[in-house]
Design a protein around this motif. Structure first.
Motif, PDB file in Angstrom:
ATOM      1  N   LYS A 287      39.190  34.274  50.541  1.00 24.67           N
ATOM      2  CA  LYS A 287      40.048  34.095  51.713  1.00 24.67           C
ATOM      3  C   LYS A 287      41.473  33.780  51.281  1.00 24.67           C
ATOM      4  O   LYS A 287      42.431  34.226  51.905  1.00 24.67           O
ATOM      5  CB  LYS A 287      39.515  32.974  52.607  1.00 24.67           C
ATOM      6  N   ASP A 288      41.625  33.013  50.203  1.00 25.31           N
ATOM      7  CA  ASP A 288      42.950  32.666  49.691  1.00 25.31           C
ATOM      8  C   ASP A 288      43.455  33.664  48.647  1.00 25.31           C
ATOM      9  O   ASP A 288      44.646  33.917  48.549  1.00 25.31           O
ATOM     10  CB  ASP A 288      42.932  31.263  49.073  1.00 25.31           C
ATOM     11  N   TYR A 289      42.543  34.212  47.848  1.00 26.42           N
ATOM     12  CA  TYR A 289      42.889  35.141  46.771  1.00 26.42           C
ATOM     13  C   TYR A 289      41.973  36.356  46.868  1.00 26.42           C
ATOM     14  O   TYR A 289      40.860  36.352  46.335  1.00 26.42           O
ATOM     15  CB  TYR A 289      42.732  34.472  45.409  1.00 26.42           C
ATOM     16  N   ALA A 290      42.428  37.390  47.554  1.00 25.11           N
ATOM     17  CA  ALA A 290      41.590  38.556  47.858  1.00 25.11           C
ATOM     18  C   ALA A 290      41.029  39.226  46.607  1.00 25.11           C
ATOM     19  O   ALA A 290      39.892  39.692  46.601  1.00 25.11           O
ATOM     20  CB  ALA A 290      42.378  39.572  48.673  1.00 25.11           C
ATOM     21  N   GLY A 291      41.790  39.264  45.537  1.00 26.00           N
ATOM     22  CA  GLY A 291      41.338  39.920  44.315  1.00 26.00           C
ATOM     23  C   GLY A 291      40.654  38.999  43.333  1.00 26.00           C
ATOM     24  O   GLY A 291      40.322  39.392  42.210  1.00 26.00           O
TER      25      GLY A 291
ATOM     26  N   SER B 270      47.385  36.892  33.179  1.00 26.01           N
ATOM     27  CA  SER B 270      47.852  38.151  33.773  1.00 26.01           C
ATOM     28  C   SER B 270      47.460  39.359  32.930  1.00 26.01           C
ATOM     29  O   SER B 270      47.501  40.485  33.411  1.00 26.01           O
ATOM     30  CB  SER B 270      49.365  38.109  33.956  1.00 26.01           C
ATOM     31  N   THR B 271      47.049  39.135  31.691  1.00 28.83           N
ATOM     32  CA  THR B 271      46.657  40.252  30.822  1.00 28.83           C
ATOM     33  C   THR B 271      45.143  40.489  30.809  1.00 28.83           C
ATOM     34  O   THR B 271      44.684  41.396  30.133  1.00 28.83           O
ATOM     35  CB  THR B 271      47.135  40.004  29.379  1.00 28.83           C
ATOM     36  N   THR B 272      44.386  39.696  31.543  1.00 31.04           N
ATOM     37  CA  THR B 272      42.938  39.839  31.593  1.00 31.04           C
ATOM     38  C   THR B 272      42.560  41.144  32.285  1.00 31.04           C
ATOM     39  O   THR B 272      43.071  41.465  33.347  1.00 31.04           O
ATOM     40  CB  THR B 272      42.296  38.660  32.341  1.00 31.04           C
ATOM     41  N   LYS B 273      41.675  41.908  31.659  1.00 33.55           N
ATOM     42  CA  LYS B 273      41.234  43.187  32.214  1.00 33.55           C
ATOM     43  C   LYS B 273      39.825  43.061  32.768  1.00 33.55           C
ATOM     44  O   LYS B 273      38.968  42.387  32.198  1.00 33.55           O
ATOM     45  CB  LYS B 273      41.235  44.274  31.130  1.00 33.55           C
ATOM     46  N   ASN B 274      39.572  43.736  33.877  1.00 34.19           N
ATOM     47  CA  ASN B 274      38.257  43.747  34.506  1.00 34.19           C
ATOM     48  C   ASN B 274      37.317  44.640  33.701  1.00 34.19           C
ATOM     49  O   ASN B 274      37.610  45.807  33.470  1.00 34.19           O
ATOM     50  CB  ASN B 274      38.386  44.248  35.942  1.00 34.19           C
ATOM     51  N   LYS B 275      36.182  44.103  33.272  1.00 38.12           N
ATOM     52  CA  LYS B 275      35.213  44.880  32.503  1.00 38.12           C
ATOM     53  C   LYS B 275      34.194  45.577  33.387  1.00 38.12           C
ATOM     54  O   LYS B 275      33.463  46.432  32.927  1.00 38.12           O
ATOM     55  CB  LYS B 275      34.479  43.966  31.515  1.00 38.12           C
ATOM     56  N   GLY B 276      34.169  45.200  34.656  1.00 37.84           N
ATOM     57  CA  GLY B 276      33.233  45.818  35.591  1.00 37.84           C
ATOM     58  C   GLY B 276      33.790  47.135  36.109  1.00 37.84           C
ATOM     59  O   GLY B 276      34.555  47.825  35.439  1.00 37.84           O
ATOM     60  N   GLY B 277      33.438  47.471  37.319  1.00 37.35           N
ATOM     61  CA  GLY B 277      33.926  48.703  37.925  1.00 37.35           C
ATOM     62  C   GLY B 277      35.328  48.553  38.484  1.00 37.35           C
ATOM     63  O   GLY B 277      36.016  47.562  38.265  1.00 37.35           O
ATOM     64  N   LYS B 278      35.746  49.566  39.223  1.00 36.63           N
ATOM     65  CA  LYS B 278      37.063  49.559  39.828  1.00 36.63           C
ATOM     66  C   LYS B 278      37.119  48.523  40.950  1.00 36.63           C
ATOM     67  O   LYS B 278      36.187  48.387  41.726  1.00 36.63           O
ATOM     68  CB  LYS B 278      37.352  50.945  40.394  1.00 36.63           C
ATOM     69  N   THR B 279      38.223  47.788  41.017  1.00 38.01           N
ATOM     70  CA  THR B 279      38.379  46.775  42.051  1.00 38.01           C
ATOM     71  C   THR B 279      39.413  47.230  43.075  1.00 38.01           C
ATOM     72  O   THR B 279      40.273  48.051  42.790  1.00 38.01           O
ATOM     73  CB  THR B 279      38.819  45.426  41.457  1.00 38.01           C
TER      74      THR B 279
ATOM     75  N   ILE C 261      37.673  36.997  35.069  1.00 40.18           N
ATOM     76  CA  ILE C 261      38.127  37.086  36.461  1.00 40.18           C
ATOM     77  C   ILE C 261      36.994  36.573  37.358  1.00 40.18           C
ATOM     78  O   ILE C 261      35.913  37.129  37.371  1.00 40.18           O
ATOM     79  CB  ILE C 261      38.480  38.528  36.870  1.00 40.18           C
ATOM     80  N   ALA C 262      37.270  35.506  38.093  1.00 36.20           N
ATOM     81  CA  ALA C 262      36.279  34.940  39.009  1.00 36.20           C
ATOM     82  C   ALA C 262      36.413  35.588  40.375  1.00 36.20           C
ATOM     83  O   ALA C 262      37.507  35.714  40.906  1.00 36.20           O
ATOM     84  CB  ALA C 262      36.469  33.440  39.123  1.00 36.20           C
ATOM     85  N   CYS C 263      35.294  36.019  40.939  1.00 32.63           N
ATOM     86  CA  CYS C 263      35.217  36.570  42.309  1.00 32.63           C
ATOM     87  C   CYS C 263      36.071  37.810  42.522  1.00 32.63           C
ATOM     88  O   CYS C 263      36.681  37.986  43.578  1.00 32.63           O
ATOM     89  CB  CYS C 263      35.591  35.503  43.332  1.00 32.63           C
ATOM     90  N   GLU C 264      36.141  38.691  41.534  1.00 34.41           N
ATOM     91  CA  GLU C 264      36.938  39.906  41.720  1.00 34.41           C
ATOM     92  C   GLU C 264      36.319  40.822  42.762  1.00 34.41           C
ATOM     93  O   GLU C 264      35.113  40.871  42.912  1.00 34.41           O
ATOM     94  CB  GLU C 264      37.125  40.676  40.398  1.00 34.41           C
TER      95      GLU C 264
END
Length: 88
Positions: free
Chosen positions: A41-45, A51-60, A84-87
């Motif tokens: 609700k506060d941080y949609a992504g 800021s350099t952390t990359k998502n290892k899962g699928g496309k967000t 990344i928490a709760c991406e």
């Protein structure tokens, strides 16, 4: 001579005020969220460790907010341990 003393006093005052400001920001406690629904609700992504952390899962859909202290407080919500928490 008077100008030098005034400049020294003003400089010292600025340095002291900046040190108090940075201390207040550093001691500000990051908010803990009960679950990802609340956090999103506060941080949609979600919240990234940096800021350099990359998502290892699928496309967000959304870009995560980067905050080390907020991530550390809520890192138990990072299921895939990618920084990344709760991406979404």
């Amino acid at each position: 001579m008077f100008k030098k003393i005034c400049m020294a006093v003003v400089s010292l005052g600025l340095l002291l005020s900046l040190s108090f400001i940075s201390t207040d920001v550093a001691t500000a406690k990051a908010k803990y969220y009960q679950n990802c629904t609340e956090l999103n609700k506060d941080y949609a992504g979600g919240v990234a460790k940096s800021s350099t952390t990359k998502n290892k899962g699928g496309k967000t859909r959304y870009k995560p907010y980067a905050s080390k202290s907020l991530y550390e407080t809520n890192k138990n919500k990072d299921r895939d341990k990618d920084g990344i928490a709760c991406e979404r």
